[in-house]
Enzyme design. Structure first.
Site, PDB file in Angstrom:
ATOM      1  N   ASP A 152      12.294  24.192  45.709  1.00 41.79           N
ATOM      2  CA  ASP A 152      13.217  23.086  45.943  1.00 41.79           C
ATOM      3  C   ASP A 152      14.501  23.250  45.126  1.00 41.79           C
ATOM      4  O   ASP A 152      14.990  22.290  44.525  1.00 41.79           O
ATOM      5  CB  ASP A 152      12.556  21.749  45.620  1.00 41.79           C
ATOM      6  CG  ASP A 152      13.347  20.574  46.212  1.00 41.79           C
ATOM      7  OD1 ASP A 152      14.055  20.791  47.211  1.00 41.79           O
ATOM      8  OD2 ASP A 152      13.271  19.461  45.660  1.00 41.79           O
TER       9      ASP A 152
ATOM     10  N   ILE B  36      -6.178  35.006  47.679  1.00 41.79           N
ATOM     11  CA  ILE B  36      -6.965  34.652  46.502  1.00 41.79           C
ATOM     12  C   ILE B  36      -7.534  33.251  46.645  1.00 41.79           C
ATOM     13  O   ILE B  36      -7.089  32.458  47.482  1.00 41.79           O
ATOM     14  CB  ILE B  36      -6.121  34.729  45.218  1.00 41.79           C
ATOM     15  CG1 ILE B  36      -4.878  33.849  45.330  1.00 41.79           C
ATOM     16  CG2 ILE B  36      -5.738  36.170  44.912  1.00 41.79           C
ATOM     17  CD1 ILE B  36      -4.050  33.792  44.070  1.00 41.79           C
TER      18      ILE B  36
ATOM     19  N   HIS C 213      16.453  19.741  48.441  1.00 39.20           N
ATOM     20  CA  HIS C 213      16.345  18.539  49.261  1.00 39.20           C
ATOM     21  C   HIS C 213      17.575  17.640  49.138  1.00 39.20           C
ATOM     22  O   HIS C 213      17.758  16.724  49.937  1.00 39.20           O
ATOM     23  CB  HIS C 213      15.054  17.769  48.951  1.00 39.20           C
ATOM     24  CG  HIS C 213      15.051  17.027  47.656  1.00 39.20           C
ATOM     25  ND1 HIS C 213      14.487  17.528  46.502  1.00 39.20           N
ATOM     26  CD2 HIS C 213      15.512  15.805  47.320  1.00 39.20           C
ATOM     27  CE1 HIS C 213      14.598  16.655  45.521  1.00 39.20           C
ATOM     28  NE2 HIS C 213      15.225  15.589  46.000  1.00 39.20           N
TER      29      HIS C 213
ATOM     30  N   VAL D  68      -2.378  40.100  48.320  1.00 34.99           N
ATOM     31  CA  VAL D  68      -3.791  39.715  48.298  1.00 34.99           C
ATOM     32  C   VAL D  68      -3.931  38.247  48.689  1.00 34.99           C
ATOM     33  O   VAL D  68      -3.009  37.450  48.519  1.00 34.99           O
ATOM     34  CB  VAL D  68      -4.427  39.919  46.897  1.00 34.99           C
ATOM     35  CG1 VAL D  68      -4.441  41.381  46.523  1.00 34.99           C
ATOM     36  CG2 VAL D  68      -3.710  39.092  45.839  1.00 34.99           C
TER      37      VAL D  68
ATOM     38  N   GLY E 196      19.334   9.233  42.929  1.00 38.85           N
ATOM     39  CA  GLY E 196      20.578   9.971  42.808  1.00 38.85           C
ATOM     40  C   GLY E 196      20.607  10.959  41.661  1.00 38.85           C
ATOM     41  O   GLY E 196      21.537  11.742  41.534  1.00 38.85           O
ATOM     42  N   ASN E 197      19.594  10.933  40.793  1.00 37.48           N
ATOM     43  CA  ASN E 197      19.537  11.884  39.681  1.00 37.48           C
ATOM     44  C   ASN E 197      18.904  13.206  40.083  1.00 37.48           C
ATOM     45  O   ASN E 197      18.882  14.154  39.300  1.00 37.48           O
ATOM     46  CB  ASN E 197      18.733  11.289  38.515  1.00 37.48           C
ATOM     47  CG  ASN E 197      19.515  10.232  37.750  1.00 37.48           C
ATOM     48  OD1 ASN E 197      20.075   9.327  38.359  1.00 37.48           O
ATOM     49  ND2 ASN E 197      19.554  10.343  36.442  1.00 37.48           N
ATOM     50  N   SER E 198      18.380  13.268  41.288  1.00 40.21           N
ATOM     51  CA  SER E 198      17.732  14.492  41.747  1.00 40.21           C
ATOM     52  C   SER E 198      18.722  15.648  41.728  1.00 40.21           C
ATOM     53  O   SER E 198      19.840  15.539  42.237  1.00 40.21           O
ATOM     54  CB  SER E 198      17.205  14.289  43.173  1.00 40.21           C
ATOM     55  OG  SER E 198      16.393  15.358  43.556  1.00 40.21           O
TER      56      SER E 198
END
Length: 507
Positions: A153, A286, A123, A284, A225-227
């Protein structure tokens, strides 16, 4: 005054403890639990200094065409966190009348290979037309997007440095414990790294961001901004990628989430080697094993993942795994709850033969399965149908029609039921592949209504045994009543054929 009072009480308690030790004739014994360091860890200055150069600022720009002065978007469309929290890395965007606008964003990342590979969040760079990496020494390099994985992400960038870059190693996030000290480093504004320290508050957090949620929660401050920045252990190893926060204001309130390296490291390797992910696929559908379902099939506790459907043409479309099976272990890893299975399957190599331990008809058995590739399955059948862990909660809705409903319906557990003939199939627009007993009506206050059953649903199984007539349904329910069962386990198909297991209370 309050501080002095606390100090006096502390001295009194200490004096009492010393007196007790003297009376007892021996040294004062301090319990292990009381031997704590009140001032936290020692200085992390040396550790931070050795890591700061590997953490970078990522600046992106996106040209947005607009006919009016639309506000700067706060969350990219399709972001897995759109419904959970507002992004905290966005910067300010400029507007130029009605000529469109350039949206600028800032985030963080870190170097994982001296040759120029840089890890960050998807992101942070999603939709960017231009990506620039700013290093701690003030230098800047244009970056190329190598690959992204929206499901976790994560994203991988590549720059072309003139000399090898300072890189940081990955650590094993599985060894981290609640209470361990961690350090978060970000470079949100291109002014140099910012360092915060905290502890691991929780592990295995599911914030409904994607099918593989397994976040580390930390109280180390993660701000705007630390993302995309790294979360380090005290050895200087990356054990998480800072991704999300819960905050009403955009600032840290001590609730931050990081993607653990046990999940992220393999994703980055795949993006580097292939430019895309290559996840294992079991094929599958579930759903969770609830207490009612566990009781209905004779399990002593609710655990595992209940197989509600098999994908046609998938890896287990050979009878090795069947609907109604409960998967409790996969390739040596326990499946305690439904969401564990998608993660361990996705982390497994494509083509690997694995042992799957499951419960079938009350007996534990092991089957050998060769995994397919999830991305191939998505192209083959559509993502909603092939992703383990999405569940089968879609409810079949009866179409609006002026035709009369089938007559001569029997009633059981608040449901009107009838044999599934051509008239009923046409009335409820039920596809030909669905076999069973059609539900023609549902009493509003019945146990069936509570479970989301609607007219047009079809009872396929009761107690993991197929039913084809209304009489069989009544017989099976009567038998369960005679056995003093509290719930009836049913496999229900909607009009399109999507299957799900539910339990209906037996009054």
């Amino acid at each position: 005054m309050a501080l002095k009072m606390r100090s006096s009480v502390a001295h009194a308690v200490l004096a009492l403890a010393v007196s007790f030790s003297l009376v007892a004739g021996g040294p004062l014994a301090v319990p292990a639990a009381a031997q704590v360091q009140p001032n936290g860890p020692e200085s992390v200055a040396d550790l931070a200094e050795s890591l700061l150069d590997a953490v970078v600022n990522i600046s992106t720009s996106q040209n947005v065409k607009s006919d009016d002065k639309a506000p700067v978007p706060q969350v990219p469309e399709g972001s897995p966190f759109q419904d959970f929290f507002d992004e905290f890395f966005k910067g300010e965007g400029g507007e130029e009348g009605n000529q469109g606008q350039t949206v600028n964003s800032l985030g963080s990342g870190f170097v994982i290979d001296p040759s120029g590979f840089i890890a960050t969040n998807n992101h942070v760079i999603e939709g960017a037309d231009d990506i620039e990496v700013n290093f701690a020494n003030g230098s800047k390099l244009k970056a190329k997007l190598v690959g992204t994985d929206p499901k976790t992400d994560l994203a991988l960038l590549k720059v072309e440095p003139k000399a090898p870059l300072k890189a940081v190693p990955f650590g094993d996030s599985r060894t981290m414990r609640i209470g361990d000290w961690v350090m978060a480093i970000g470079n949100p504004f291109g002014l140099g790294g910012s360092v915060t320290v905290g502890i691991i508050s929780a592990r295995g957090r599911n914030i409904n961001a994607g099918p593989y949620d397994n976040f580390i929660q930390t109280d180390a401050a993660i701000n705007r901004g630390n993302s995309g920045g790294p979360l380090f252990n005290m050895k200087g190893e990356v054990i998480g990628i800072n991704t999300a926060i819960i905050s009403p204001s955009g600032g840290s309130i001590g609730i931050g989430f990081s993607v653990p390296t046990e999940l992220a490291q393999n994703i980055f390797l795949q993006l580097r080697d292939f430019g895309e992910t290559r996840r294992g696929w079991l094929g599958v559908r579930i759903q969770p094993v609830t207490d009612d379902i566990a009781e209905s099939i004779g399990m002593s506790e609710a655990k595992g993942a209940l197989v509600a459907g098999i994908i046609k043409g998938g890896p287990v479309d050979n009878g090795s795994i069947m609907t109604g099976d409960v998967i409790i272990r996969f390739d040596g890893k326990d499946v305690d709850e439904m969401r564990d299975l998608p993660r361990v399957v996705a982390e497994s190599p494509v083509g690997k033969a694995v042992d799957v331990v499951l419960l079938r008809d009350g007996k534990e058995m092991t089957v050998k399965v060769t995994l397919g590739r999830l991305e191939d399955g998505e192209k083959q059948a559509g993502e909603d149908e092939v992703t383990e862990g999405e569940g089968t909660t879609e409810e079949g809705m009866a179409p609006e029609t002026g035709e009369a409903q089938p007559s001569k319906a029997d009633t059981v557990l608040g449901m009107g039921i009838s044999d599934l003939g051509e008239e009923a199939r046409k009335t409820f627009e039920i596809v030909e592949s669905v076999k069973g007993v059609v539900i023609t009506e549902v009493a509003p206050d019945s146990a069936a209504a509570e479970r989301g059953i609607v007219p047009g649903d079809v009872i396929v199984e009761i107690g993991q045994e197929a039913v084809t007539t209304a009489e069989e349904v009544k017989t099976r329910i009567a038998k369960l009543k005679s056995e003093d069962r509290r719930n009836a386990l049913m496999m229900i198909a909607n009009r399109t054929g999507a299957l799900r297991y539910i339990t209906v209370r037996i009054d």
